[in-house]
Scaffold this motif. Structure first.
Motif, mmCIF file in Angstrom:
data_model
loop_
_atom_site.group_PDB
_atom_site.id
_atom_site.type_symbol
_atom_site.label_atom_id
_atom_site.label_comp_id
_atom_site.label_asym_id
_atom_site.label_seq_id
_atom_site.Cartn_x
_atom_site.Cartn_y
_atom_site.Cartn_z
ATOM 1 N N UNK A 141 -27.633 -7.370 29.690
ATOM 2 C CA UNK A 141 -28.666 -8.379 29.516
ATOM 3 C C UNK A 141 -28.232 -9.499 28.572
ATOM 4 N N UNK A 142 -28.308 -10.703 29.086
ATOM 5 C CA UNK A 142 -28.058 -11.913 28.295
ATOM 6 C C UNK A 142 -29.262 -12.817 28.490
ATOM 7 N N UNK A 143 -30.366 -12.410 27.870
ATOM 8 C CA UNK A 143 -31.639 -13.105 28.050
ATOM 9 C C UNK A 143 -32.100 -13.662 26.712
ATOM 10 N N UNK A 144 -32.302 -14.955 26.681
ATOM 11 C CA UNK A 144 -32.678 -15.643 25.456
ATOM 12 C C UNK A 144 -31.552 -15.477 24.423
ATOM 13 N N UNK A 145 -31.874 -15.508 23.130
ATOM 14 C CA UNK A 145 -30.838 -15.445 22.101
ATOM 15 C C UNK A 145 -30.777 -14.110 21.367
ATOM 16 N N UNK A 146 -31.440 -13.085 21.906
ATOM 17 C CA UNK A 146 -31.381 -11.772 21.286
ATOM 18 C C UNK A 146 -32.722 -11.312 20.773
ATOM 19 N N UNK A 147 -32.785 -10.141 20.155
ATOM 20 C CA UNK A 147 -34.064 -9.548 19.751
ATOM 21 C C UNK A 147 -34.815 -10.298 18.665
ATOM 22 N N UNK A 148 -34.116 -11.033 17.810
ATOM 23 C CA UNK A 148 -34.774 -11.652 16.658
ATOM 24 C C UNK A 148 -34.855 -13.165 16.708
ATOM 25 N N UNK A 178 -26.182 -2.838 27.894
ATOM 26 C CA UNK A 178 -25.681 -3.732 26.842
ATOM 27 C C UNK A 178 -26.579 -4.950 26.714
ATOM 28 N N UNK A 179 -26.662 -5.453 25.481
ATOM 29 C CA UNK A 179 -27.451 -6.646 25.166
ATOM 30 C C UNK A 179 -26.560 -7.655 24.453
ATOM 31 N N UNK A 180 -26.658 -8.928 24.844
ATOM 32 C CA UNK A 180 -26.012 -10.008 24.103
ATOM 33 C C UNK A 180 -26.997 -10.541 23.075
ATOM 34 N N UNK A 181 -26.492 -10.892 21.885
ATOM 35 C CA UNK A 181 -27.360 -11.451 20.857
ATOM 36 C C UNK A 181 -26.587 -12.460 20.016
ATOM 37 N N UNK A 182 -27.286 -13.485 19.573
ATOM 38 C CA UNK A 182 -26.687 -14.492 18.699
ATOM 39 C C UNK A 182 -26.654 -14.038 17.247
ATOM 40 N N UNK A 183 -27.385 -12.963 16.932
ATOM 41 C CA UNK A 183 -27.442 -12.464 15.551
ATOM 42 C C UNK A 183 -27.490 -10.944 15.553
#
Length: 223
Positions: A141-148, A178-183
């Motif tokens: 998942x690469x949705x939005x910029x992550x959980x926070x 897997x999750x992509x996140x900017x932070x």
């Protein structure tokens, strides 16, 4: 001056139910901006590829992959490189992004959206998951910029206990998520550990700002 420092040239701009989305170019590179917030670009796809390549490396039989978020096509392109993969289903909420991948951005991912193993669906990820029963060997998942850090408030539920339970239901017993996140997000890691048997965190250094983060899990915990 390198291309990153050039002023952006807006190529196309559209209004969507979630606000304004635009494709812009800096030299040879493209950027996608949503509601004035940077989402993704074509000049650095290392973390978007790692989102796929790391679970692929660990999986024994990644025949069916689900990707949430098409972006500029880097993750889809990476998935299609593995000969064990039989189908890649991609859920993308923005029809405009799908069209850009088939036109202006097609060369970026070597025309991956036209590959016979690609199944690109215009749909909201959580809505689609709630309405279908498919099982996947990998969910990336690469949705939005992550959980926070969400550009769209509606995406917060993807990272909630409800969203994680829904994702776990679609994952094979030995599958990877897997999750992509900017932070980074310690709170999200704790939540993941309540739903999955294994949780790893991978960091991808960036030239500017914090490193990108990949949260990688394996095997849903059966309730």
């Amino acid at each position: 001056m390198n291309d990153h420092d050039l002023p952006p040239e807006v190529i196309e701009k559209y209004s969507t139910p979630r606000g304004e989305i635009q494709l812009q170019r800096r030299g040879q590179y493209f950027e996608i901006i949503s509601n004035g917030t940077f989402l993704m670009a074509t000049y650095n796809g290392e973390s978007e590829k790692l989102l796929i390549s790391e679970p692929l490396k660990r999986s024994d039989h990644p025949s069916h992959i689900l990707i949430g978020g098409l972006g500029v096509g880097f993750s889809l392109q990476e998935a299609l490189k593995d000969p064990r993969v039989e189908q890649v289903t991609v859920l993308e909420i923005e029809e405009t992004i799908i069209q850009w991948n088939r036109t202006l951005l097609s060369a970026v991912s070597e025309e991956s959206s036209f590959h016979p193993k690609s199944n690109i669906i215009h749909a909201d990820c959580l809505v689609w998951l709630a309405e279908h029963d498919d099982k996947f060997d990998l969910i990336c998942l690469d949705i939005d910029n992550g959980p926070d850090w969400n550009v769209y408030a509606t995406n917060e539920s993807l990272y909630s206990d409800y969203g994680l339970s829904l994702l776990a239901r679609h994952l094979q017993p030995d599958g990877y998520l897997s999750f992509w996140s900017a932070t980074s997000s310690p709170e999200f890691v704790d939540r993941l550990k309540c739903h999955f048997q294994l949780v790893d965190i991978l960091y991808v250094p960036q030239d500017r700002g914090e490193p990108d983060v990949i949260f990688l899990t394996k095997g849903p915990i059966t309730q």
